[in-house]
Design an enzyme around this catalytic site. Structure first.
Site, PDB file in Angstrom:
ATOM      1  CB  SER A 275     -93.483  70.401   8.710  1.00  0.00           C
ATOM      2  OG  SER A 275     -93.432  69.758   9.952  1.00  0.00           O
TER       3      SER A 275
ATOM      4  NE  ARG B 116     -93.631  61.373   7.132  1.00  0.00           N
ATOM      5  CZ  ARG B 116     -93.129  62.553   6.866  1.00  0.00           C
ATOM      6  NH1 ARG B 116     -93.935  63.576   6.746  1.00  0.00           N
ATOM      7  NH2 ARG B 116     -91.837  62.737   6.704  1.00  0.00           N
TER       8      ARG B 116
ATOM      9  CG  HIS C 101     -93.953  66.234  14.094  1.00  0.00           C
ATOM     10  ND1 HIS C 101     -94.104  67.446  13.469  1.00  0.00           N
ATOM     11  CD2 HIS C 101     -93.064  65.535  13.334  1.00  0.00           C
ATOM     12  CE1 HIS C 101     -93.336  67.483  12.388  1.00  0.00           C
ATOM     13  NE2 HIS C 101     -92.701  66.340  12.287  1.00  0.00           N
TER      14      HIS C 101
ATOM     15  CE  LYS D 169     -85.377  70.294   6.493  1.00  0.00           C
ATOM     16  NZ  LYS D 169     -86.466  69.358   6.404  1.00  0.00           N
TER      17      LYS D 169
HETATM   18  P1  ADP Z   1     -86.512  66.078   9.840  1.00  0.00           P
HETATM   19  O1  ADP Z   1     -86.076  67.347   9.181  1.00  0.00           O
HETATM   20  O2  ADP Z   1     -85.510  65.498  10.792  1.00  0.00           O
HETATM   21  O3  ADP Z   1     -87.098  65.038   8.922  1.00  0.00           O
HETATM   22  P2  ADP Z   1     -89.226  66.583  10.707  1.00  0.00           P
HETATM   23  O4  ADP Z   1     -89.647  67.665  11.628  1.00  0.00           O
HETATM   24  O5  ADP Z   1     -89.707  66.668   9.299  1.00  0.00           O
HETATM   25  O6  ADP Z   1     -87.659  66.570  10.818  1.00  0.00           O
HETATM   26  O7  ADP Z   1     -89.655  65.183  11.301  1.00  0.00           O
HETATM   27  C1  ADP Z   1     -89.218  64.731  12.541  1.00  0.00           C
HETATM   28  C2  ADP Z   1     -89.562  63.261  12.700  1.00  0.00           C
HETATM   29  O8  ADP Z   1     -90.980  63.088  12.703  1.00  0.00           O
HETATM   30  C3  ADP Z   1     -89.041  62.358  11.596  1.00  0.00           C
HETATM   31  O9  ADP Z   1     -88.692  61.126  12.168  1.00  0.00           O
HETATM   32  C4  ADP Z   1     -90.231  62.188  10.695  1.00  0.00           C
HETATM   33  O10 ADP Z   1     -90.172  60.987   9.959  1.00  0.00           O
HETATM   34  C5  ADP Z   1     -91.345  62.160  11.703  1.00  0.00           C
HETATM   35  N1  ADP Z   1     -92.639  62.546  11.130  1.00  0.00           N
HETATM   36  C6  ADP Z   1     -92.920  63.614  10.350  1.00  0.00           C
HETATM   37  N2  ADP Z   1     -94.219  63.649   9.994  1.00  0.00           N
HETATM   38  C7  ADP Z   1     -94.798  62.555  10.573  1.00  0.00           C
HETATM   39  C8  ADP Z   1     -96.116  61.999  10.577  1.00  0.00           C
HETATM   40  N3  ADP Z   1     -97.111  62.570   9.880  1.00  0.00           N
HETATM   41  N4  ADP Z   1     -96.318  60.860  11.267  1.00  0.00           N
HETATM   42  C9  ADP Z   1     -95.303  60.281  11.946  1.00  0.00           C
HETATM   43  N5  ADP Z   1     -94.045  60.736  11.975  1.00  0.00           N
HETATM   44  C10 ADP Z   1     -93.780  61.854  11.300  1.00  0.00           C
END
Ligand code: ADP
Length: 164
Positions: free
Chosen positions: A132, A94, A19, A43
């Protein structure tokens, strides 16, 4: 609504190095990045809204960023973008598995708000398998989270996940 401002939305439960990588790169392209913390989701997050906001702020400041803010939101993402005056939504990509989901969301958001553009940024290869949920799982068993989450937040997140 400005195309110099973007919203980077997510659950960030918790905020990872993946992130942070996207946030840092977006902050170089845009004048301002609003990190949009999603409240109303299916969730139930492990970290509270306040904790997630604080962890993002500590991480971003630790990386030397200044042109960002963290704001939580409920409801439609495009409405939040309008409120923030941001013309661009940033998402991180990803693996191929992210693609189909992002395509669907982007298409729907364009239908709802054609003036808001979705921009997907490719993750840095070293974070391609980082999520996460992996962080939460490893942390709950007491495994080291070094390199997966920003160093400023490591102690807090590790202890918090163990206690969960
Ligand atoms: P959501 O529930 O909206 O998917 P996340 O917190 O899981 O929220 O992710 C927020 C954003 O960050 C999304 O666009 C996701 O694809 C991106 N993201 C999550 N992990 C990574 C990573 N390791 N590298 C790059 N982008 C990521």
């Amino acid at each position: 609504m400005s195309h110099r401002k973007c919203v980077y939305p997510g659950t960030f439960d918790p905020f990872t190095m993946g992130h942070l990588d996207i946030l840092c790169r977006a902050s170089k392209i845009f004048d301002h990045v609003t990190v949009g913390l999603l409240v109303n989701i299916k969730k139930t997050p492990v970290f509270s809204l306040e904790e997630r906001a604080r962890l993002i702020e500590e991480s971003a400041r630790g990386a030397g960023l200044g042109n960002f803010s963290v704001t939580s939101f409920n409801g439609l993402l495009v409405d939040f973008c309008r409120e923030q005056g941001a013309g661009v939504i940033i998402r991180g990509l990803r693996a191929v598995s992210d693609y189909e989901y992002e395509l669907q969301i982007a298409a729907m958001n364009r239908r709802l708000a054609p003036e808001v553009e979705t921009l997907c940024m490719m993750t840095d290869a070293q974070y391609a398998y980082l999520s996460s949920s992996i962080v939460r799982e490893i942390g709950s068993y007491g495994g080291s989270l070094k390199g997966m989450i920003p160093p400023e937040t490591e102690e807090y997140i590790s202890e918090r996940l163990l206690k969960k």
